[in-house]
Each structure stands twice: as structure tokens, then as C-alpha cells.
Motif scaffolding. Structure first.
Motif, PDB file in Angstrom:
ATOM      1  N   ASP A  64      -7.447  10.336   0.360  1.00 28.88           N
ATOM      2  CA  ASP A  64      -6.009  10.295   0.615  1.00 28.88           C
ATOM      3  C   ASP A  64      -5.396   9.108  -0.124  1.00 28.88           C
ATOM      4  N   SER A  65      -5.469   9.166  -1.452  1.00 30.69           N
ATOM      5  CA  SER A  65      -5.020   8.032  -2.262  1.00 30.69           C
ATOM      6  C   SER A  65      -3.515   7.867  -2.246  1.00 30.69           C
ATOM      7  N   GLY A  66      -2.770   8.952  -2.087  1.00 32.68           N
ATOM      8  CA  GLY A  66      -1.328   8.871  -2.110  1.00 32.68           C
ATOM      9  C   GLY A  66      -0.790   8.693  -3.516  1.00 32.68           C
ATOM     10  N   GLY A  67       0.530   8.669  -3.638  1.00 34.02           N
ATOM     11  CA  GLY A  67       1.166   8.485  -4.939  1.00 34.02           C
ATOM     12  C   GLY A  67       1.299   9.786  -5.712  1.00 34.02           C
ATOM     13  N   SER A  68       2.014   9.694  -6.821  1.00 33.52           N
ATOM     14  CA  SER A  68       2.329  10.887  -7.619  1.00 33.52           C
ATOM     15  C   SER A  68       1.386  11.105  -8.795  1.00 33.52           C
ATOM     16  N   LEU A  69       0.591  10.099  -9.166  1.00 26.46           N
ATOM     17  CA  LEU A  69      -0.202  10.213 -10.383  1.00 26.46           C
ATOM     18  C   LEU A  69      -1.266  11.302 -10.296  1.00 26.46           C
ATOM     19  N   ALA A 102      -0.764  16.304  -8.294  1.00 25.34           N
ATOM     20  CA  ALA A 102      -0.647  17.670  -8.808  1.00 25.34           C
ATOM     21  C   ALA A 102      -1.825  18.544  -8.404  1.00 25.34           C
ATOM     22  N   LYS A 103      -2.998  17.965  -8.232  1.00 29.29           N
ATOM     23  CA  LYS A 103      -4.157  18.767  -7.837  1.00 29.29           C
ATOM     24  C   LYS A 103      -3.945  19.408  -6.473  1.00 29.29           C
ATOM     25  N   LEU A 104      -3.234  18.705  -5.580  1.00 29.49           N
ATOM     26  CA  LEU A 104      -2.963  19.255  -4.257  1.00 29.49           C
ATOM     27  C   LEU A 104      -2.014  20.441  -4.346  1.00 29.49           C
ATOM     28  N   VAL A 105      -1.024  20.340  -5.224  1.00 32.37           N
ATOM     29  CA  VAL A 105      -0.084  21.447  -5.421  1.00 32.37           C
ATOM     30  C   VAL A 105      -0.810  22.652  -6.002  1.00 32.37           C
ATOM     31  N   ALA A 106      -1.658  22.409  -7.005  1.00 35.72           N
ATOM     32  CA  ALA A 106      -2.408  23.505  -7.625  1.00 35.72           C
ATOM     33  C   ALA A 106      -3.341  24.172  -6.618  1.00 35.72           C
ATOM     34  N   ALA A 107      -3.984  23.383  -5.772  1.00 38.67           N
ATOM     35  CA  ALA A 107      -4.852  23.953  -4.745  1.00 38.67           C
ATOM     36  C   ALA A 107      -4.050  24.781  -3.748  1.00 38.67           C
ATOM     37  N   ARG A 108      -2.882  24.302  -3.370  1.00 39.41           N
ATOM     38  CA  ARG A 108      -2.013  25.048  -2.458  1.00 39.41           C
ATOM     39  C   ARG A 108      -1.632  26.397  -3.054  1.00 39.41           C
ATOM     40  N   GLU A 109      -1.256  26.389  -4.321  1.00 39.77           N
ATOM     41  CA  GLU A 109      -0.841  27.631  -4.974  1.00 39.77           C
ATOM     42  C   GLU A 109      -1.967  28.658  -5.013  1.00 39.77           C
ATOM     43  N   ARG A 110      -3.192  28.218  -5.167  1.00 44.89           N
ATOM     44  CA  ARG A 110      -4.329  29.131  -5.283  1.00 44.89           C
ATOM     45  C   ARG A 110      -5.013  29.395  -3.937  1.00 44.89           C
ATOM     46  N   GLY A 111      -4.489  28.800  -2.866  1.00 41.09           N
ATOM     47  CA  GLY A 111      -5.077  29.009  -1.554  1.00 41.09           C
ATOM     48  C   GLY A 111      -6.437  28.375  -1.401  1.00 41.09           C
ATOM     49  N   ILE A 112      -6.673  27.267  -2.103  1.00 40.79           N
ATOM     50  CA  ILE A 112      -7.954  26.577  -2.076  1.00 40.79           C
ATOM     51  C   ILE A 112      -7.936  25.516  -0.977  1.00 40.79           C
ATOM     52  N   PRO A 113      -8.946  25.483  -0.118  1.00 40.87           N
ATOM     53  CA  PRO A 113      -8.992  24.420   0.908  1.00 40.87           C
ATOM     54  C   PRO A 113      -9.207  23.051   0.273  1.00 40.87           C
ATOM     55  N   VAL A 114      -8.697  22.040   0.947  1.00 39.70           N
ATOM     56  CA  VAL A 114      -8.807  20.659   0.489  1.00 39.70           C
ATOM     57  C   VAL A 114      -9.486  19.836   1.581  1.00 39.70           C
ATOM     58  N   LEU A 115     -10.571  19.196   1.201  1.00 37.73           N
ATOM     59  CA  LEU A 115     -11.314  18.314   2.107  1.00 37.73           C
ATOM     60  C   LEU A 115     -10.917  16.878   1.780  1.00 37.73           C
ATOM     61  N   ILE A 116     -10.284  16.200   2.725  1.00 38.61           N
ATOM     62  CA  ILE A 116      -9.706  14.881   2.477  1.00 38.61           C
ATOM     63  C   ILE A 116     -10.415  13.822   3.316  1.00 38.61           C
ATOM     64  N   ILE A 117     -10.902  12.795   2.634  1.00 35.23           N
ATOM     65  CA  ILE A 117     -11.526  11.665   3.318  1.00 35.23           C
ATOM     66  C   ILE A 117     -10.431  10.672   3.702  1.00 35.23           C
ATOM     67  N   GLU A 175       0.841  -1.201   0.000  1.00 39.78           N
ATOM     68  CA  GLU A 175       0.000   0.000   0.000  1.00 39.78           C
ATOM     69  C   GLU A 175       0.871   1.245   0.000  1.00 39.78           C
ATOM     70  N   ARG A 176       0.660   2.101  -0.994  1.00 40.49           N
ATOM     71  CA  ARG A 176       1.428   3.342  -1.078  1.00 40.49           C
ATOM     72  C   ARG A 176       1.111   4.252   0.113  1.00 40.49           C
ATOM     73  N   PRO A 177       2.092   5.033   0.575  1.00 42.62           N
ATOM     74  CA  PRO A 177       1.825   5.949   1.693  1.00 42.62           C
ATOM     75  C   PRO A 177       0.814   7.020   1.301  1.00 42.62           C
ATOM     76  N   GLY A 178       0.124   7.542   2.293  1.00 45.81           N
ATOM     77  CA  GLY A 178      -0.785   8.646   2.055  1.00 45.81           C
ATOM     78  C   GLY A 178      -0.028   9.949   1.867  1.00 45.81           C
ATOM     79  N   TRP A 179      -0.770  10.986   1.516  1.00 43.75           N
ATOM     80  CA  TRP A 179      -0.186  12.317   1.356  1.00 43.75           C
ATOM     81  C   TRP A 179      -0.033  13.003   2.705  1.00 43.75           C
TER      82      TRP A 179
END
Length: 244
Positions: free
Chosen positions: A194-199, A202-217, A96-100
Motif C-alpha cells: 500500500d505505497s500510495g501516490g500516483s506514480l 495505474a496497476k490498480l486501475v488496470a487490475a480493476r478493469e480486468r477483474g483481477i484480485p489485488v493482494l495488498i500488504i 507520509e503520502r496517504p495509502g490507497w
């Protein structure tokens, strides 16, 4: 050996073991995605009928090693694999790949399950990028005062309401494309697992750059397992230690 697959890690493990003359590898896919990416070697598609059905199949096929490399949110097959391994006495590995993990600048809100995510959306955003998979979509449809861009591999069976726009797409996703997606649709909330992995990171990076909150199950709780690894090389080494 049977690999319960459907992930990039499962495909990589099958490829790493494909040329071993001392091993026959079968990969199993659940069949929930149309036109799936197939691993090298023998492949079966479809369910087993629960833990008892899986145990029977393992015995009938003379399987000697079981590797569960399914998606972190495939809770049912993970539990069936654990029970079948105990029933048959087979060596059992969970890959199992690690989470983010949040980075500086992230605004993450973690919730334990889908229902909690639905309840949290109204306080966090109005235009939502939803990347939790097609089976979860109907849970959000009652939020009629919010707009959703639902990115899925396959369309859901149910009709999609007017406040939900489907985007059929399959990763990997590039950062430039994720930036443009958030900008073009004026997204102000990302809901994901929280699927993890690199595939799909990028959406998390883009959200960070735009100051968008992320809701993670959060991931479902795993059953107790004798062996767990987080990388394909570690899984290959574990396989090499098994008798047979």
C-alpha cells in the motif's frame, strides 16, 4: 535541516526549500537502489548505524530540524528517526503520502505482513504480478506451482528460480502500459504494498478493469510521533513554524 528521503515527496520538499536563504538542507538516501533519483541540494548516501548513529550525526552536523520523508515501508529508519529526535530534542516531522483506497469494482485482499501474503497467494491466482520490492522476492520462491512476474528496480542478489521472471523497471507507469502488461503475461493476481501516490497507481486501475484480485500488504505500524503531514505544502508550512 535533514530530510530522510528516497521518495518523490522528499525530492519535492528539498526542491521547495532549496532557494530559502535562511536554510541549509541535506537529503539522506539509504543507498539501496542503484542510480537513484537525486534531489536538489546536498545529498548523503548510506546508513547511520541505527538511532544512536543518527543522533550522533545530527549533533555533529548541527542539524536543527529533522524531516522523515522515507517510504511508508521503511520501518527501521522511521523508528531510528523517532528515537534520534527524542535523544537530540530536535523538532521532528513525518511526511507520509496517504495509502490507497478501494474503488467500486476492486477486489482487494489486505494482509498484515509478507508472510501472510505468501500464504494467501495460492487461493487467489496462478500467474502473479509481484511489485513488493526485490528484498521480498525470496519469500515467494517456495510457491513453485505459481508463476511470478517480479517487477523490480534492481535485480536481487540471489539467483532467480525458473518460475520467476524479472522485469527491471522504474515508475511512473502509464495506464495503457499496465493494461498491456497484464494482458500480455496473462496475469490473474497482483501482489503489492500500500505505497500510495500516483506514480504506481495505474496497476490498480488496470487490475480493476480486468477483474483481477489485488493482494495488498498493509503498512507497518508507525511509532507515536508529535507531527505527521501527508503533503509537501503542509511540510513546508510546518518547517516555516520552527525556530531557528
Amino acid at each position: 535541516m535533514l530530510i530522510l528521503g528516497g521518495t518523490a515527496e522528499a525530492r519535492a520538499l528539498a526542491a521547495a526549500l532549496a532557494n530559502r536563504p535562511d536554510m541549509s538542507v541535506v537529503s539522506s538516501l539509504a543507498g539501496r537502489v542503484s542510480n537513484p533519483r537525486l534531489p536538489v541540494g546536498e545529498v548523503r548516501i548510506g546508513g547511520f548505524g541505527g538511532a544512536a548513529g543518527l543522533a550522533g550525526w545530527l549533533t555533529e552536523r548541527g542539524i536543527e530540524v529533522l524531516v522523515d520523508a522515507t517510504h511508508p515501508y521503511a520501518a527501521r529508519i522511521r523508528l531510528s528517526a523517532a528515537e534520534a529526535a527524542v535523544t537530540t530534542g530536535l523538532p521532528h516531522l513525518r511526511l507520509e503520502r496517504p495509502g490507497w483506497h478501494p474503488q467500486p469494482g476492486d477486489e482487494w485482499h489486505r494482509v498484515p505482513d509478507l508472510a501472510s501474503a505468501v500464504a494467501a497467494v495460492p487461493a487467489l491466482g496462478r500467474r502473479v504480478l509481484l511489485t513488493t520490492g526485490r528484498q521480498s522476492l525470496p519469500a515467494f520462491w517456495g510457491l513453485t506451482d505459481r508463476w511470478f512476474l517480479a517487477r523490480v528496480v534492481d535485480a536481487p542478489d540471489e539467483p532467480v528460480p525458473e518460475h520467476v521472471q524479472l522485469l527491471r523497471s522504474r515508475g511512473p507507469y502509464q495506464l495503457a502500459d499496465e493494461r498491456e502488461l497484464l494482458r500480455a503475461h496473462r496475469i490473474d493476481l497482483l501482489v503489492t504494498k500500500d505505497s500510495g501516490g500516483s506514480l504506481t497507481e495505474a496497476k490498480l486501475v488496470a487490475a480493476r478493469e480486468r477483474g483481477i484480485p489485488v493482494l495488498i500488504i498493509d503498512r507497518p505500524v508507525s511509532p507515536p510521533l508529535p507531527a505527521i503531514v501527508t503533503t509537501v505544502p503542509a511540510a513546508v508550512r510546518w518547517v516555516a513554524t520552527q525556530p531557528g
